[in-house]
Design a protein around this motif. Structure first.
Motif, short mmCIF file in Angstrom:
data_model
loop_
_atom_site.label_atom_id
_atom_site.label_comp_id
_atom_site.label_asym_id
_atom_site.label_seq_id
_atom_site.Cartn_x
_atom_site.Cartn_y
_atom_site.Cartn_z
N MET A 152 4.87 4.52 6.33
CA MET A 152 4.11 3.18 6.17
C MET A 152 4.99 1.83 5.90
O MET A 152 5.19 0.85 6.29
CB MET A 152 3.09 3.17 5.00
CG MET A 152 1.67 4.04 5.33
SD MET A 152 0.62 4.18 4.34
CE MET A 152 0.23 2.48 3.80
N ALA A 153 6.13 2.25 4.74
CA ALA A 153 6.83 1.36 4.22
C ALA A 153 7.91 1.19 5.23
O ALA A 153 8.28 -0.12 5.70
CB ALA A 153 7.62 2.04 3.01
N ALA A 154 8.39 2.28 6.03
CA ALA A 154 9.34 1.88 7.31
C ALA A 154 8.75 1.01 8.32
O ALA A 154 9.33 0.06 8.94
CB ALA A 154 9.77 3.34 7.79
N ALA B 198 0.82 -1.16 0.03
CA ALA B 198 -0.03 0.01 0.09
C ALA B 198 0.98 1.39 -0.06
O ALA B 198 0.71 2.34 -0.65
CB ALA B 198 -0.82 0.06 1.23
N ALA B 199 1.81 1.13 0.85
CA ALA B 199 3.02 2.29 0.86
C ALA B 199 3.38 2.65 -0.53
O ALA B 199 3.49 3.79 -1.22
CB ALA B 199 4.09 2.13 1.71
N LEU C 98 20.12 1.98 -0.52
CA LEU C 98 18.88 2.94 -1.03
C LEU C 98 18.49 3.93 -0.16
O LEU C 98 18.18 5.19 -0.25
CB LEU C 98 17.76 2.16 -1.51
CG LEU C 98 18.11 1.29 -2.90
CD1 LEU C 98 16.78 0.52 -3.03
CD2 LEU C 98 18.18 2.18 -3.89
N LEU C 99 18.60 3.69 1.24
CA LEU C 99 18.16 4.67 2.26
C LEU C 99 19.20 5.60 2.43
O LEU C 99 18.94 6.98 2.57
CB LEU C 99 18.34 4.06 3.81
CG LEU C 99 17.06 2.99 3.95
CD1 LEU C 99 16.92 2.64 5.34
CD2 LEU C 99 15.68 3.32 3.59
N VAL D 81 14.24 5.79 -1.09
CA VAL D 81 13.85 5.82 0.30
C VAL D 81 12.75 4.63 0.55
O VAL D 81 12.83 3.37 1.07
CB VAL D 81 13.54 6.67 1.22
CG1 VAL D 81 13.23 6.37 2.78
CG2 VAL D 81 14.71 7.63 1.22
N VAL D 82 11.85 4.70 -0.33
CA VAL D 82 10.58 3.65 -0.17
C VAL D 82 11.10 2.61 -0.94
O VAL D 82 10.66 1.34 -0.28
CB VAL D 82 9.47 4.25 -1.11
CG1 VAL D 82 8.44 3.42 -1.27
CG2 VAL D 82 8.72 5.61 -0.36
#
Lengths: 324, 332
Positions: free
Chosen positions: B131-133, B99-100, B276-277, B293-294
């Motif tokens: 949300m993803a985190a 969903a994120a 990626l972060l 980041v996502v």
């Protein structure tokens, strides 16, 4: 999917890689950026009257500010710069003239550079030159994309005879420039006709020089541990190496602040990165309105997502422990 | 990652393009883009003799721009892959992560089309990252969740600060956000410093030595040329550089130690996510960097229970307890 599964993996991977590289090449050729900028935006609103150069004009209190974070820019040793962490920026325009107001906290008013160990407080705004086709380097621009810098200095405030009341100088019999060596050498700061703001251009480190046209005006005021400085210039830049503005368009803007009592001078200062300056055709928004509703909705959305996230994290940790 | 049996079988048949491969490629491309486009071209413009080196400089700058476009294409490609993979797993965390990704993709498209309020775009992109985190943190143990929480909170603080500043630029009042920037700086450094522990990276002695050298280089760069280094920190990572130089040196060393440790353990999906972060940075710069980041959080969500391997490549997965839900790291 079944067809794909009959193709050897090296072929699908290789084919996909080639497709990705081709797509990237096409995007680069078309100069089509799929991403959108999310940097800070400073809006210059259309003023209903001339705000003038007074930093305390009533219009500024009605104009929303943007806080631009600053970072240190030390000359050669990281012992200076960075003492001013943030600058409050506001912008307006009236009758095709741009006004930018900077405000920052500084517990010391350094308005004199009479002694060699004294340095004055100062502030500057930077724009890409009219000729720049993209965003130049914020550090004095680059060869093919110059920058236009307006610098205000606190030691240009007031009458020198009052500022340096106890100083004694010989009287020159001649008023000819020849007897004023700095002025004769073309140092704009020694020019009595020069206001407190210098209009400068640069195309790289070491190329900073006065612009041919000195048409930027400014005024600073110090009160309650805060400096407020207003810069002003007509929209139209006199030459290609100067910034130009048009209502309804955007350009870039960066800020720099020097704290004299911390030894800031020249390259030793606090600087921001480029923000977007949106020269809006709209009038200053009234403070009364739906701001609380919008912000409450935004804060609510963040709280719900953040709270949900924390809850999910805790649930996951508990489940992880249970399954272990 | 790809299961060992599949990976080693010569001429293996099967396998549509794998998400892990896309994420790994994205990580590599984003590092090249970060080093060349965001770092080199921004500093090399000040080489005094650049006019004589104009052709090589332009060639390298063009390569950096190309790396950016490759990275952008891989990022766009990874989004539907990630949604399909995550949603198909059926567990709660994976679906939140999916969903994120959908939320971010829609927001980025709307932002590119300039079809929504900038405040809405800011809120939704920050929300997508949170949300993803959260989904990734929920699949980790407590130290890992803490480290990801530090990153996500730093991102959210910086992003909220930008959102409030954008609200001001839209005429919705002005708000003090200095404490948010200050808090984000500390949390980002906490993320960097605690990453080796949180992600259970076990670097070799050589890697620790290299990390120590990287820390010293960062420290020297901040002392010798603080101006350029701190401006690059602000541009690339969203860090103002206002804390003592030694903090950034420790952070740089810890980040490299973590990356080398993950590489040694062959936890490549986690490594890709971690990288990626870093290439995405904290705060809102562009939808591209937020997308990194996502994607990084998605990779961490997928690889969170990825079995660490020893230096000899022996999988420990068989002995490790299974994750909540089914392990996402298995082959598709």
């Amino acid at each position: 999917m079944l067809i794909l599964r009959r193709i050897p993996r090296w072929a699908t991977t290789g084919g996909a890689l080639v497709a990705v590289l081709l797509c990237a090449g096409l995007l680069q050729l078309a100069n089509a950026n799929p991403a959108a900028s999310q940097t800070l935006t400073l809006t210059a609103w259309q003023a209903s009257e001339d705000p003038g150069l007074d930093p305390n004009h009533e219009l500024w209190s009605r104009t929303q500010f943007v806080q631009a974070p600053l970072t240190a820019q030390a000359g050669s040793y990281a012992a200076g710069g960075g003492s001013i962490p943030v600058v409050w920026a506001r912008a307006l325009h009236y009758n095709n003239t741009l006004y930018v107001r900077l405000e920052w906290e500084d517990s010391t008013q350094d308005g004199s550079a009479l002694k060699v160990e004294q340095f004055a407080d100062a502030a500057a705004v930077e724009f890409p030159a009219k000729s720049a086709t993209s965003v130049p380097s914020v550090c004095m621009g680059q060869a093919d994309m110059g920058v236009n810098i307006w610098q205000w200095r606190a030691d240009s405030l007031g009458n020198p005879n009052e500022l340096y009341a106890n100083s004694v100088v010989d009287t020159y019999p001649s008023t000819d420039d020849l007897f004023y060596t700095a002025r004769a050498a073309g140092n704009p700061y020694a020019n009595p006709k020069q206001g407190p703001v210098q209009n400068l251009v640069a195309v790289a480190f070491g190329t900073l020089s006065p612009a041919a046209t000195q048409d930027v005006q400014g005024q600073g005021a110090y009160s309650n541990g805060r400096w407020s400085v207003v810069f002003s210039r007509p929209f139209t830049g006199a030459s290609e190496d100067l910034a130009a503005f048009t209502a309804g368009t955007s350009t870039d803007i960066a800020f720099a602040v020097w704290n004299g009592s911390e030894g800031d001078r020249n390259g030793r200062k606090s600087v921001s990165s480029f923000l977007t300056l949106n020269v809006s055709g709209a009038a200053i928004p009234e403070p009364e309105g739906s701001d609380w509703l919008v912000l409450a909705l935004a804060a609510g959305a963040l709280l719900v997502i953040g709270g949900g996230g924390i809850g999910l994290g805790l649930y996951g940790l508990r489940e992880g422990k249970r399954s272990a | 990652m790809v299961s060992e049996a599949q990976a080693t079988r010569p001429g293996a048949v099967s396998a549509p393009l794998r998400l892990e491969l896309v994420l790994a490629g994205l990580a590599v491309a984003s590092v090249i883009e970060l080093l060349i486009l965001r770092t080199f071209t921004r500093t090399a413009v000040h080489i005094p003799a650049l006019s004589e080196l104009r052709d090589p400089y332009e060639a390298l700058a063009s390569l950096g721009r190309y790396a950016y476009y490759v990275s952008a294409v891989l990022l766009i490609l990874s989004l539907p892959f990630a949604v399909a993979r995550l949603w198909g797993r059926g567990d709660l965390y994976a679906r939140v992560a999916a969903a994120a990704v959908v939320l971010f993709a829609l927001t980025a498209a709307v932002a590119r089309a300039d079809a929504a309020s900038v405040i809405l775009v800011d809120v939704l992109t920050v929300g997508a990252v949170i949300m993803a985190a959260s989904a990734a943190a929920a699949r980790m143990d407590a130290p890992g969740a803490l480290v990801l929480g530090a990153f996500a909170t730093a991102f959210a603080l910086q992003g909220t600060s930008t959102m409030l500043q954008d609200a001001a630029s839209q005429g919705y009042g002005s708000y003090e956000t200095r404490w948010m920037l200050w808090g984000a700086e500390w949390l980002a450094l906490a993320f960097a410093a605690l990453a080796p522990l949180g992600l259970a990276a076990r670097p070799s002695r050589l890697a620790l030595g290299l990390a120590a050298i990287a820390g010293l280089v960062m420290f020297a760069a901040l002392l010798a040329n603080g101006s350029t280094t701190k401006i690059l920190l602000l541009w690339n990572e969203g860090l103002a550089g206002t804390l003592p130089s030694v903090a950034y040196a420790v952070g740089a060393a810890a980040l490299l130690a973590t990356a080398l440790g993950l590489l040694r353990q062959r936890r490549l999906v986690v490594l890709a996510g971690f990288v990626l972060l870093i290439t995405g940075g904290i705060g809102l710069h562009s939808t591209y960097q937020t997308g990194l980041v996502v994607a990084g959080m998605v990779a961490l969500c997928i690889g969170a229970r990825e079995a660490p391997r020893t230096a000899r490549g022996t999988a420990r997965a068989a002995q490790e307890p299974s994750a909540p839900g089914r392990p996402l790291a298995s082959s598709s």
